[in-house]
Enzyme design. Sequence first.
Site, PDB file in Angstrom:
ATOM      1  N   ARG A 288     -12.119   4.042 -12.033  1.00 43.39           N
ATOM      2  CA  ARG A 288     -12.661   2.818 -11.376  1.00 43.39           C
ATOM      3  C   ARG A 288     -13.782   2.837 -10.450  1.00 43.39           C
ATOM      4  O   ARG A 288     -14.666   2.164 -10.646  1.00 43.39           O
ATOM      5  CB  ARG A 288     -11.192   2.049 -10.751  1.00 43.39           C
ATOM      6  CG  ARG A 288     -11.597   0.680 -10.392  1.00 43.39           C
ATOM      7  CD  ARG A 288     -10.132   0.197  -9.906  1.00 43.39           C
ATOM      8  NE  ARG A 288      -9.536   1.227  -9.131  1.00 43.39           N
ATOM      9  CZ  ARG A 288      -9.819   1.323  -7.850  1.00 43.39           C
ATOM     10  NH1 ARG A 288     -10.418   0.780  -7.125  1.00 43.39           N
ATOM     11  NH2 ARG A 288      -8.947   2.250  -7.135  1.00 43.39           N
TER      12      ARG A 288
ATOM     13  N   ASP B  12      -5.928  -1.216 -13.803  1.00 37.64           N
ATOM     14  CA  ASP B  12      -5.202  -0.171 -13.629  1.00 37.64           C
ATOM     15  C   ASP B  12      -3.706  -0.300 -13.258  1.00 37.64           C
ATOM     16  O   ASP B  12      -3.454  -1.743 -13.186  1.00 37.64           O
ATOM     17  CB  ASP B  12      -5.970   1.105 -12.857  1.00 37.64           C
ATOM     18  CG  ASP B  12      -6.218   0.633 -11.509  1.00 37.64           C
ATOM     19  OD1 ASP B  12      -5.372  -0.593 -11.055  1.00 37.64           O
ATOM     20  OD2 ASP B  12      -6.968   0.963 -10.650  1.00 37.64           O
TER      21      ASP B  12
ATOM     22  N   LYS C 211     -11.772   9.878   0.137  1.00 41.03           N
ATOM     23  CA  LYS C 211     -11.954   9.507  -1.201  1.00 41.03           C
ATOM     24  C   LYS C 211     -12.669   8.342  -1.264  1.00 41.03           C
ATOM     25  O   LYS C 211     -13.554   8.472  -2.115  1.00 41.03           O
ATOM     26  CB  LYS C 211     -10.417   9.586  -1.809  1.00 41.03           C
ATOM     27  CG  LYS C 211     -10.593   9.137  -3.332  1.00 41.03           C
ATOM     28  CD  LYS C 211      -9.074   8.891  -3.871  1.00 41.03           C
ATOM     29  CE  LYS C 211      -9.341   8.128  -5.196  1.00 41.03           C
ATOM     30  NZ  LYS C 211      -9.741   6.583  -5.242  1.00 41.03           N
ATOM     31  N   ASN C 212     -12.242   7.331  -0.535  1.00 45.78           N
ATOM     32  CA  ASN C 212     -12.853   5.892  -0.725  1.00 45.78           C
ATOM     33  C   ASN C 212     -14.339   5.928  -0.246  1.00 45.78           C
ATOM     34  O   ASN C 212     -15.079   4.853  -0.357  1.00 45.78           O
ATOM     35  CB  ASN C 212     -11.928   4.915  -0.309  1.00 45.78           C
ATOM     36  CG  ASN C 212     -10.779   4.681  -1.063  1.00 45.78           C
ATOM     37  OD1 ASN C 212     -10.772   4.994  -2.309  1.00 45.78           O
ATOM     38  ND2 ASN C 212      -9.583   4.251  -0.160  1.00 45.78           N
TER      39      ASN C 212
ATOM     40  N   ASP D 122      -3.796   0.468   0.566  1.00 50.29           N
ATOM     41  CA  ASP D 122      -3.343   1.659   0.133  1.00 50.29           C
ATOM     42  C   ASP D 122      -2.454   2.390   1.078  1.00 50.29           C
ATOM     43  O   ASP D 122      -1.961   3.315   0.607  1.00 50.29           O
ATOM     44  CB  ASP D 122      -4.609   2.494   0.324  1.00 50.29           C
ATOM     45  CG  ASP D 122      -5.693   2.466  -0.904  1.00 50.29           C
ATOM     46  OD1 ASP D 122      -5.204   1.746  -1.754  1.00 50.29           O
ATOM     47  OD2 ASP D 122      -6.891   2.856  -0.728  1.00 50.29           O
TER      48      ASP D 122
ATOM     49  N   ILE E  59      -3.736  -8.061  -1.469  1.00 49.12           N
ATOM     50  CA  ILE E  59      -4.989  -7.475  -2.363  1.00 49.12           C
ATOM     51  C   ILE E  59      -4.961  -7.580  -3.913  1.00 49.12           C
ATOM     52  O   ILE E  59      -5.518  -7.729  -4.795  1.00 49.12           O
ATOM     53  CB  ILE E  59      -5.780  -6.332  -1.620  1.00 49.12           C
ATOM     54  CG1 ILE E  59      -5.483  -6.285  -0.051  1.00 49.12           C
ATOM     55  CG2 ILE E  59      -7.041  -5.789  -2.243  1.00 49.12           C
ATOM     56  CD1 ILE E  59      -6.573  -7.010   0.228  1.00 49.12           C
TER      57      ILE E  59
HETATM   58  C1  UD1 Z   1      -9.946  -1.939  -2.748  1.00 43.36           C
HETATM   59  C2  UD1 Z   1      -9.547  -2.019  -1.069  1.00 43.36           C
HETATM   60  C3  UD1 Z   1      -9.945  -0.833  -0.452  1.00 43.36           C
HETATM   61  C4  UD1 Z   1      -9.415   0.471  -1.179  1.00 43.36           C
HETATM   62  C5  UD1 Z   1      -9.625   0.427  -2.571  1.00 43.36           C
HETATM   63  C6  UD1 Z   1      -9.200   1.803  -3.023  1.00 43.36           C
HETATM   64  C7  UD1 Z   1      -9.345  -4.191   0.066  1.00 43.36           C
HETATM   65  C8  UD1 Z   1     -10.170  -5.532   0.388  1.00 43.36           C
HETATM   66  N1  UD1 Z   1     -10.167  -3.551  -0.889  1.00 43.36           N
HETATM   67  O1  UD1 Z   1     -11.313  -1.853  -2.815  1.00 43.36           O
HETATM   68  O2  UD1 Z   1      -9.598  -0.961   1.003  1.00 43.36           O
HETATM   69  O3  UD1 Z   1      -9.783   1.611  -0.364  1.00 43.36           O
HETATM   70  O4  UD1 Z   1      -9.291  -0.685  -3.213  1.00 43.36           O
HETATM   71  O5  UD1 Z   1      -7.805   1.365  -3.538  1.00 43.36           O
HETATM   72  O6  UD1 Z   1      -8.356  -3.860   0.451  1.00 43.36           O
HETATM   73  N2  UD1 Z   1     -12.270  -8.864  -6.602  1.00 43.36           N
HETATM   74  C9  UD1 Z   1     -12.517  -9.992  -7.446  1.00 43.36           C
HETATM   75  N3  UD1 Z   1     -13.819 -10.034  -7.860  1.00 43.36           N
HETATM   76  C10 UD1 Z   1     -14.716  -9.107  -7.796  1.00 43.36           C
HETATM   77  C11 UD1 Z   1     -14.384  -7.866  -7.013  1.00 43.36           C
HETATM   78  C12 UD1 Z   1     -13.042  -7.700  -6.404  1.00 43.36           C
HETATM   79  O7  UD1 Z   1     -12.142 -11.035  -7.694  1.00 43.36           O
HETATM   80  O8  UD1 Z   1     -16.026  -8.724  -8.211  1.00 43.36           O
HETATM   81  C13 UD1 Z   1     -10.703  -8.996  -5.978  1.00 43.36           C
HETATM   82  C14 UD1 Z   1     -10.058  -7.871  -6.627  1.00 43.36           C
HETATM   83  O9  UD1 Z   1      -9.298  -8.254  -7.691  1.00 43.36           O
HETATM   84  C15 UD1 Z   1      -8.914  -7.628  -5.495  1.00 43.36           C
HETATM   85  C16 UD1 Z   1      -9.813  -7.839  -4.260  1.00 43.36           C
HETATM   86  O10 UD1 Z   1     -10.768  -8.795  -4.859  1.00 43.36           O
HETATM   87  O11 UD1 Z   1      -7.931  -8.573  -5.656  1.00 43.36           O
HETATM   88  C17 UD1 Z   1     -10.309  -6.522  -3.665  1.00 43.36           C
HETATM   89  O12 UD1 Z   1     -11.222  -6.014  -4.393  1.00 43.36           O
HETATM   90  P1  UD1 Z   1     -12.131  -5.079  -3.914  1.00 43.36           P
HETATM   91  O13 UD1 Z   1     -12.208  -4.770  -2.574  1.00 43.36           O
HETATM   92  O14 UD1 Z   1     -13.372  -5.037  -4.361  1.00 43.36           O
HETATM   93  O15 UD1 Z   1     -11.512  -3.688  -4.526  1.00 43.36           O
HETATM   94  P2  UD1 Z   1     -11.859  -2.199  -4.164  1.00 43.36           P
HETATM   95  O16 UD1 Z   1     -13.354  -1.873  -3.946  1.00 43.36           O
HETATM   96  O17 UD1 Z   1     -11.229  -1.593  -5.347  1.00 43.36           O
END
Ligand code: UD1
EC number: 2.5.1.7
Length: 419
Positions: free
Chosen positions: A93, A117, A23-24, A306, A328
Amino acid sequence: MKERFLVRGGARLEGAVKVSGAKNSVLKLMAAALLAEGTTTLTNCPEILDVPLMRDVLVGLGCEVTIEGDKVYITTPAQLSSDADFEAVRQFRASVCVLGPLTSRCGRAVVALPGGDAIGSRPLDMHQSGLEKMGATTRISHGAVVAEAPGRLRGATIKLDFPSVGATENILTAAVLAEGRTVLDNAAREPEIVDLCLMLRQMGAQISGEGTSTITIDGVDKLHPTSHEVVGDRIVAGTWAYAAVMTQGDITVGGINPAHLHLALEKLKSAGASVETYENGFRVRMDHRPKAVDYQTLPFPGFPTDLQPMAIGLSTIAEGVSVITENIFESRFRFVDELMRLGADANIDGHHVVLRGVEQLSSTSVWSSDIRAGAGLVLAALCADGVTEIHDVYHIDRGYPEFVEILSSLGADIKRVCD
Ligand code: UD1
């Protein structure tokens, strides 16, 4: 129509399953198809609700998208709409991953913000500052992120504060069509990033260093469509591995590179399981109560956030005390309250939860709050006495294809019922 699962605990899960594409990964690959005019084909796509949702996003931008079983065909026109400020985008998202492709192809992108979320807030500051380094201006306006680039984006040196998966993806998909070289430092190293780079390279992009912290991208003028097989879903595979250990069962999982789950499988070995790995799968066996193990979630190759609900599920019935640290997402412990209703002995302190394993959970009604929390609750229900009702299972359906069918084939007593 509201659906729920009824799970009778106590069965030992045994058998073989094959996971489909991640999915990711698939949602990001669908967005990457925006980068090239023509028809891109994705195979090994998971049959989950988020794929048609992403189809609606791409259709709204001017693409034609057909889903046939595990294949998705995306035909991208020469002229795309740059405006993704509509309902389909707001619903999930992952749609923010159209920001990079639209900015590089159209010089402008308006992408509705999905908001926070159940697992925590989702800022975009690193996505925005990366695009700004490449010459775009960005702002949040009327609930959407707006990026504008007066001419072609320019390659830049970008260092992320944190190896964000989403920011790495948007910067990559913007940089592939930028003028000159982009060096992305402290990049995310997740297997899904490697999968995206593989597809972009097949499309004609010049990328090196994926899977390490520094990715170098030399922009090209044009990309062409391709055909690509989506990488196996390590989180679904990990869920079945945890189910095997929690039910003292024996499950062989195919369709997955075991290196993508290295740490999770090591943790299961520490809990007392026997783990064999193959080229494209693994087998997990357990014949006694698991031992307590500590976890902390970290970017890949650390323990995946996850799979944290599965780690917590296992800790609720393990022998001894486990400390689980979530690094995270700040709100990812909300579902622990539901586990406590199943009899888990848990104490939450900030981003740590301390679990003292109990011998037996006791069934009741619980509510899932997100995809992975929902799956974690089902695993716990498999270890409870009597029948547990799991509500709001649409969350689980967003991430797990044929969830009930697969668990039933492994011997679980699980039924989907409609209210
Ligand atoms: C995250 C997970 C990913 C998982 C996905 C789906 C990690 C590092 N990432 O990816 O493995 O497949 O959720 O559930 O485990 N953040 C900021 N500013 C930004 C972008 C992110 O502060 O511009 C912070 C977020 O709040 C969070 C962290 O960075 O605390 C990780 O974010 P990110 O890796 O971007 O999240 P996803 O891409 O959703």
